[in-house]
Design an enzyme around this catalytic site. Structure first.
Site, PDB file in Angstrom:
ATOM      1  N   ARG A  64      43.746 -26.710 -16.126  1.00  0.00           N
ATOM      2  CA  ARG A  64      44.655 -26.002 -15.229  1.00  0.00           C
ATOM      3  C   ARG A  64      44.575 -24.507 -15.531  1.00  0.00           C
ATOM      4  O   ARG A  64      43.932 -24.078 -16.478  1.00  0.00           O
ATOM      5  CB  ARG A  64      46.093 -26.508 -15.413  1.00  0.00           C
ATOM      6  CG  ARG A  64      46.483 -26.687 -16.867  1.00  0.00           C
ATOM      7  CD  ARG A  64      47.952 -26.658 -17.107  1.00  0.00           C
ATOM      8  NE  ARG A  64      48.506 -25.340 -16.824  1.00  0.00           N
ATOM      9  CZ  ARG A  64      48.415 -24.304 -17.643  1.00  0.00           C
ATOM     10  NH1 ARG A  64      47.768 -24.420 -18.792  1.00  0.00           N
ATOM     11  NH2 ARG A  64      48.946 -23.150 -17.310  1.00  0.00           N
ATOM     12  N   GLY A  65      45.286 -23.724 -14.702  1.00  0.00           N
ATOM     13  CA  GLY A  65      45.282 -22.282 -14.856  1.00  0.00           C
ATOM     14  C   GLY A  65      44.229 -21.658 -13.967  1.00  0.00           C
ATOM     15  O   GLY A  65      43.066 -22.086 -13.967  1.00  0.00           O
ATOM     16  N   ALA A  66      44.621 -20.642 -13.204  1.00  0.00           N
ATOM     17  CA  ALA A  66      43.750 -20.108 -12.163  1.00  0.00           C
ATOM     18  C   ALA A  66      42.345 -19.730 -12.642  1.00  0.00           C
ATOM     19  O   ALA A  66      41.348 -20.206 -12.080  1.00  0.00           O
ATOM     20  CB  ALA A  66      44.427 -18.916 -11.482  1.00  0.00           C
ATOM     21  N   ARG A  98      43.173 -28.374  -5.753  1.00  0.00           N
ATOM     22  CA  ARG A  98      44.434 -27.630  -5.912  1.00  0.00           C
ATOM     23  C   ARG A  98      44.440 -26.535  -4.855  1.00  0.00           C
ATOM     24  O   ARG A  98      43.808 -25.495  -5.025  1.00  0.00           O
ATOM     25  CB  ARG A  98      44.542 -26.998  -7.308  1.00  0.00           C
ATOM     26  CG  ARG A  98      44.557 -27.946  -8.495  1.00  0.00           C
ATOM     27  CD  ARG A  98      45.832 -28.743  -8.658  1.00  0.00           C
ATOM     28  NE  ARG A  98      47.052 -27.954  -8.716  1.00  0.00           N
ATOM     29  CZ  ARG A  98      47.521 -27.336  -9.799  1.00  0.00           C
ATOM     30  NH1 ARG A  98      46.836 -27.373 -10.935  1.00  0.00           N
ATOM     31  NH2 ARG A  98      48.671 -26.683  -9.761  1.00  0.00           N
ATOM     32  N   GLN A 212      54.873 -26.605 -19.215  1.00  0.00           N
ATOM     33  CA  GLN A 212      53.693 -25.891 -19.697  1.00  0.00           C
ATOM     34  C   GLN A 212      54.050 -24.790 -20.689  1.00  0.00           C
ATOM     35  O   GLN A 212      53.275 -24.462 -21.578  1.00  0.00           O
ATOM     36  CB  GLN A 212      52.902 -25.297 -18.526  1.00  0.00           C
ATOM     37  CG  GLN A 212      52.162 -26.323 -17.691  1.00  0.00           C
ATOM     38  CD  GLN A 212      52.918 -26.687 -16.444  1.00  0.00           C
ATOM     39  OE1 GLN A 212      54.131 -26.838 -16.469  1.00  0.00           O
ATOM     40  NE2 GLN A 212      52.220 -26.822 -15.330  1.00  0.00           N
ATOM     41  N   ASP A 253      48.353 -17.572  -9.319  1.00  0.00           N
ATOM     42  CA  ASP A 253      47.359 -18.509  -8.794  1.00  0.00           C
ATOM     43  C   ASP A 253      46.739 -18.009  -7.500  1.00  0.00           C
ATOM     44  O   ASP A 253      45.638 -18.414  -7.147  1.00  0.00           O
ATOM     45  CB  ASP A 253      47.999 -19.872  -8.580  1.00  0.00           C
ATOM     46  CG  ASP A 253      48.235 -20.595  -9.894  1.00  0.00           C
ATOM     47  OD1 ASP A 253      47.389 -21.427 -10.271  1.00  0.00           O
ATOM     48  OD2 ASP A 253      49.241 -20.312 -10.556  1.00  0.00           O
ATOM     49  N   ASN A 263      52.833 -18.057  -7.945  1.00  0.00           N
ATOM     50  CA  ASN A 263      52.704 -18.452  -9.347  1.00  0.00           C
ATOM     51  C   ASN A 263      53.581 -19.678  -9.577  1.00  0.00           C
ATOM     52  O   ASN A 263      54.321 -20.115  -8.691  1.00  0.00           O
ATOM     53  CB  ASN A 263      53.119 -17.301 -10.270  1.00  0.00           C
ATOM     54  CG  ASN A 263      52.726 -17.565 -11.721  1.00  0.00           C
ATOM     55  OD1 ASN A 263      51.555 -17.837 -12.012  1.00  0.00           O
ATOM     56  ND2 ASN A 263      53.666 -17.487 -12.634  1.00  0.00           N
ATOM     57  N   LYS A 264      53.497 -20.237 -10.765  1.00  0.00           N
ATOM     58  CA  LYS A 264      54.247 -21.449 -11.094  1.00  0.00           C
ATOM     59  C   LYS A 264      55.697 -21.318 -10.674  1.00  0.00           C
ATOM     60  O   LYS A 264      56.342 -20.296 -10.915  1.00  0.00           O
ATOM     61  CB  LYS A 264      54.149 -21.709 -12.604  1.00  0.00           C
ATOM     62  CG  LYS A 264      54.928 -22.920 -13.065  1.00  0.00           C
ATOM     63  CD  LYS A 264      54.373 -24.200 -12.472  1.00  0.00           C
ATOM     64  CE  LYS A 264      55.204 -25.411 -12.903  1.00  0.00           C
ATOM     65  NZ  LYS A 264      54.754 -26.628 -12.236  1.00  0.00           N
TER      66      LYS A 264
END
Length: 380
Positions: A64-66, A98, A212, A253, A263-264
């Protein structure tokens, strides 16, 4: 297919954690990922032998993570090519895994373009696969370099905005080495402040519903020897009210052309709190996260996650009872609103920090110039 095996790494610094790597055992090439769903309880690696396994790893947030998603997407195209699968089909599946994270599609397109260019030049499948792998490795290397530059630019901005030093930084979700080819985005800035002796405290939002922040950012902060404190997401307001936050640092993201930041989920409330309390709200992301084809925040597709991520909690090696494989914390059949991201409008963003420098104030014109400058640097 994907196989798992335990990997011990208790004495490693975050930058040494094998988050993603390409290997070529006798039975064929594989992509090896650190399974982030198992942290911090254990370090377990996930071995992907085909694109469907990687798609599942992406959807389950094992990877995960852009920035890292872009790298993984590029390697996924190379994996499909090297193993003789349908590359176009694999690329389409990877790019759609995603929808909010633009870097994933960018990485897929880059490796796919290299693969197609090699075929167009008369190369065979093997040479085309090598071209795709070279593109993925180049992206991996470039992201590590971009991470270091973002850390430098971000620390310089913090020192400019907060000349007294002793920064107390609040962060959300996870933006460190676990999401990057290097040391991350927003977390890399905090880490640079720590190494320079200018980080007084890292406030870590737990980040609901998958934690996270609690599981991953705290894990990285502890391994780096940083002074950090974990808080529930809904405690951030009281922290601001107490005057304990000097700056907010988050990743992204997707950044729309007008500067809106996806973003999250939970990032937008922090931006509102920061504005009310006159605290800088800083977004740290590579230029590849800026999507000029997305005109504004309303145009960003926000991924909706399964309800069980809210109605259940999961932990490695804990007996489960819920339909999603976790421990039920809500009555069976409870509906849940579970967007993976929220969108912060540009007027609430103090600055966007990239490897090419910082943009402040955040405007569509400034972002367009930043992207143009980045393209000129890339082509030179």
């Amino acid at each position: 297919m994907a196989d798992q095996y335990a990997h011990s790494g208790e004495d490693k610094r975050p930058t040494e954690t094998p988050v993603i790597r390409w290997e070529e055992p006798p039975e064929g090439p594989v992509l090896v990922l650190l399974d982030q769903t198992r942290l911090p309880a254990e370090e377990v690696e996930l071995v992907c032998t085909d694109a469907p396994a990687l798609v599942e790893a992406i959807r389950s947030l094992a990877v995960r993570g852009a920035p890292l998603l872009g790298i993984a997407g590029a390697y996924g195209v190379a994996l499909a090519a090297a193993r003789g699968f349908d590359v176009d089909e694999a690329a389409a599946a990877l790019a759609g895994a995603r929808p909010t994270a633009v870097n994933l599609a960018v990485g897929v397109r880059r490796a796919l373009a290299a693969y197609r260019a090699a075929l167009a030049e008369g190369g065979d499948g093997r040479r085309a696969a090598e071209a795709a792998l070279a593109a993925a490795r180049a992206l991996h290397r470039e992201d590590a370099e971009a991470s270091a530059r973002m850390a430098g630019h971000g620390l310089a901005l913090l020192d400019e905005l907060l000349p007294a030093g002793g920064h107390r930084i609040l962060t959300h979700c996870n933006t460190g080495a676990l999401v990057s080819g290097g040391e991350g985005t927003a977390f890399a800035v905090a880490l640079a402040a720590h190494r320079a002796g200018r980080l007084r405290r890292l406030w870590v939002d737990e980040t609901r519903p998958l934690l996270q922040g609690a599981r991953l950012t705290a894990y990285e902060a502890a391994r780096s020897g940083m002074a950090y404190t974990l808080l529930t997401d809904n405690a951030a307001g009281s922290l601001f009210a107490a005057g304990e936050v000097d700056a907010v640092l988050i990743g992204a993201d997707r950044i729309a052309a007008d500067g809106s930041v996806a973003n999250k989920v939970g990032s937008y409330p922090l931006a509102v709190l920061a504005r009310y309390h006159h605290v800088p709200f800083i977004v740290v992301a590579p230029v590849t996260t800026v999507d000029p084809d997305t005109p504004d925040g309303a145009s960003i597709e926000v991924e909706q996650r399964p309800a069980h991520e809210v109605t259940e909690i999961t932990a490695p090696q804990v007996p489960v009872a819920g339909v999603g494989g976790g421990i039920a914390v809500a009555p069976l059949g409870t509906q849940a609103y579970n967007p993976a991201f929220d969108v912060t409008p540009p007027e609430l963003v103090t600055a966007i920090v990239t490897e090419e420098g910082a943009v402040s104030p955040v405007t569509s014109e400034a972002l367009a110039e930043l992207c143009a400058r980045s393209r000129r640097v890339t082509m030179s």
